[in-house]
Design a protein around this motif. Structure first.
Motif, PDB file in Angstrom:
ATOM      1  N   UNK A   1       5.904  15.265 -14.085  1.00 16.65           N
ATOM      2  CA  UNK A   1       5.883  13.824 -14.319  1.00 16.65           C
ATOM      3  C   UNK A   1       6.400  13.075 -13.097  1.00 16.65           C
ATOM      4  N   UNK A   2       7.446  13.620 -12.468  1.00 14.27           N
ATOM      5  CA  UNK A   2       8.015  12.978 -11.284  1.00 14.27           C
ATOM      6  C   UNK A   2       7.013  12.959 -10.140  1.00 14.27           C
ATOM      7  N   UNK A   3       6.321  14.081  -9.950  1.00 17.96           N
ATOM      8  CA  UNK A   3       5.327  14.157  -8.880  1.00 17.96           C
ATOM      9  C   UNK A   3       4.189  13.184  -9.140  1.00 17.96           C
ATOM     10  N   UNK A   4       3.764  13.091 -10.390  1.00 18.70           N
ATOM     11  CA  UNK A   4       2.677  12.181 -10.742  1.00 18.70           C
ATOM     12  C   UNK A   4       3.099  10.736 -10.534  1.00 18.70           C
ATOM     13  N   UNK A   5       4.346  10.447 -10.888  1.00 18.30           N
ATOM     14  CA  UNK A   5       4.864   9.099 -10.706  1.00 18.30           C
ATOM     15  C   UNK A   5       4.945   8.743  -9.225  1.00 18.30           C
ATOM     16  N   UNK A   6       5.392   9.712  -8.404  1.00 18.04           N
ATOM     17  CA  UNK A   6       5.483   9.475  -6.963  1.00 18.04           C
ATOM     18  C   UNK A   6       4.106   9.228  -6.364  1.00 18.04           C
ATOM     19  N   UNK A   7       3.106   9.962  -6.868  1.00 19.95           N
ATOM     20  CA  UNK A   7       1.738   9.786  -6.378  1.00 19.95           C
ATOM     21  C   UNK A   7       1.226   8.390  -6.714  1.00 19.95           C
ATOM     22  N   UNK A   8       1.501   7.952  -7.961  1.00 25.75           N
ATOM     23  CA  UNK A   8       1.062   6.617  -8.365  1.00 25.75           C
ATOM     24  C   UNK A   8       1.764   5.547  -7.539  1.00 25.75           C
ATOM     25  N   UNK A   9       3.068   5.752  -7.283  1.00 26.03           N
ATOM     26  CA  UNK A   9       3.818   4.795  -6.468  1.00 26.03           C
ATOM     27  C   UNK A   9       3.247   4.721  -5.056  1.00 26.03           C
ATOM     28  N   UNK A  10       2.874   5.891  -4.506  1.00 26.15           N
ATOM     29  CA  UNK A  10       2.320   5.927  -3.156  1.00 26.15           C
ATOM     30  C   UNK A  10       0.989   5.183  -3.092  1.00 26.15           C
ATOM     31  N   UNK A  11       0.137   5.393  -4.085  1.00 23.54           N
ATOM     32  CA  UNK A  11      -1.151   4.704  -4.113  1.00 23.54           C
ATOM     33  C   UNK A  11      -0.959   3.203  -4.279  1.00 23.54           C
ATOM     34  N   UNK A  12      -0.008   2.831  -5.124  1.00 28.09           N
ATOM     35  CA  UNK A  12       0.264   1.410  -5.343  1.00 28.09           C
ATOM     36  C   UNK A  12       0.801   0.770  -4.065  1.00 28.09           C
ATOM     37  N   UNK A  13       1.674   1.495  -3.375  1.00 31.31           N
ATOM     38  CA  UNK A  13       2.242   0.977  -2.132  1.00 31.31           C
ATOM     39  C   UNK A  13       1.162   0.806  -1.067  1.00 31.31           C
ATOM     40  N   UNK A  14       0.269   1.805  -0.948  1.00 32.21           N
ATOM     41  CA  UNK A  14      -0.826   1.713   0.020  1.00 32.21           C
ATOM     42  C   UNK A  14      -1.732   0.538  -0.303  1.00 32.21           C
ATOM     43  N   UNK A  15      -1.986   0.336  -1.588  1.00 32.19           N
ATOM     44  CA  UNK A  15      -2.828  -0.781  -2.011  1.00 32.19           C
ATOM     45  C   UNK A  15      -2.189  -2.113  -1.638  1.00 32.19           C
ATOM     46  N   UNK A  16      -0.876  -2.223  -1.839  1.00 33.41           N
ATOM     47  CA  UNK A  16      -0.177  -3.462  -1.492  1.00 33.41           C
ATOM     48  C   UNK A  16      -0.175  -3.687   0.015  1.00 33.41           C
ATOM     49  N   UNK A  17      -0.026  -2.607   0.781  1.00 33.84           N
ATOM     50  CA  UNK A  17      -0.045  -2.733   2.231  1.00 33.84           C
ATOM     51  C   UNK A  17      -1.410  -3.220   2.710  1.00 33.84           C
ATOM     52  N   UNK A  18      -2.475  -2.660   2.149  1.00 36.08           N
ATOM     53  CA  UNK A  18      -3.820  -3.076   2.537  1.00 36.08           C
ATOM     54  C   UNK A  18      -4.086  -4.526   2.137  1.00 36.08           C
TER      55      UNK A  18
END
Length: 220
Positions: free
Chosen positions: A35-52
């Motif tokens: 669950x932690x790994x999945x959450x980190x992956x979602x956070x990373x994708x969300x962060x990349x989306x916000x950066x773009x």
């Protein structure tokens, strides 16, 4: 190259910007590793989306894409953005600098470079102000062996790429261009004037470069 190097910023003077939730500390949570790994992956994708999204605003009206600007950002740049240390204005300035650098890498003069100046290392150049400088933005082209547009003609003999004919005897005026610039069959005359994007000035010897006389030879 980081955004600080590109924009000539030596240290950060900007206050933190809370452009995403990553700026605040999150309490540690226990749970399943998956669950932690999945959450980190979602956070990373969300962060990349916000950066773009932020880069899309920075690139508005410019001939560059958010993905290209993101690719140019160093890892520490993205970390600074994540911490809120880079504003949208800074990202926009970085994007503009990248566009300008792309133009200059092609040997083209930016639109606001309207004044003739002289760089110690590059020779006559276009800048946004006139005068003599010890270094300039065109120095990047010089180091990378890329063309530099000239505001005025130059003498072949004043260029470091001018190789005077040595055989069978050293010619007092004729030579060849080491960069392969067009020339007559006999070669180039050292006093020829031309608009050359490959010109680089020979270091000029000044009085300070002359050997100093020994103390006994100095006239009082």
């Amino acid at each position: 190259m980081s955004w600080r190097e590109t924009l000539g910023v030596t240290s950060s003077t900007e206050p933190p910007y809370t452009h995403n939730s990553q700026n605040t500390q999150k309490p540690a949570e226990t749970g399943n590793c998956a669950d932690s790994a999945d959450s980190a992956y979602r956070d990373s994708k969300e962060e990349t989306s916000k950066l773009l999204e932020a880069l899309a605003d920075a690139c508005r009206g410019l001939d560059i894409t958010p993905a290209e600007v993101k690719e140019a950002l160093a890892a520490e740049d993205i970390e600074d953005w994540r911490k809120g240390a880079i504003s949208v204005d800074t990202l926009a300035a970085f994007a503009r600098a990248l566009v300008q650098r792309r133009v200059m890498d092609q040997g083209k003069r930016p639109g606001h470079y309207t004044e003739q100046a002289t760089c110690k290392h590059c020779g006559p150049i276009w800048l946004w102000f006139s005068g003599e400088v010890l270094g300039c933005p065109w120095c990047w082209n010089r180091v990378a062996d890329k063309p530099i547009p000239r505001p005025s003609s130059v003498h072949c003999g004043d260029c470091i790429h001018f190789e005077r004919i040595q055989s069978p005897h050293r010619h007092p005026h004729l030579g060849h261009c080491a960069k392969g610039e067009p020339e007559a069959i006999a070669g180039l005359w050292d006093t020829d004037r031309r608009y050359c994007e490959r010109f680089l000035p020979r270091p000029q010897q000044t009085n300070n470069d002359q050997p100093r006389p020994a103390r006994a030879e100095t006239k009082m």
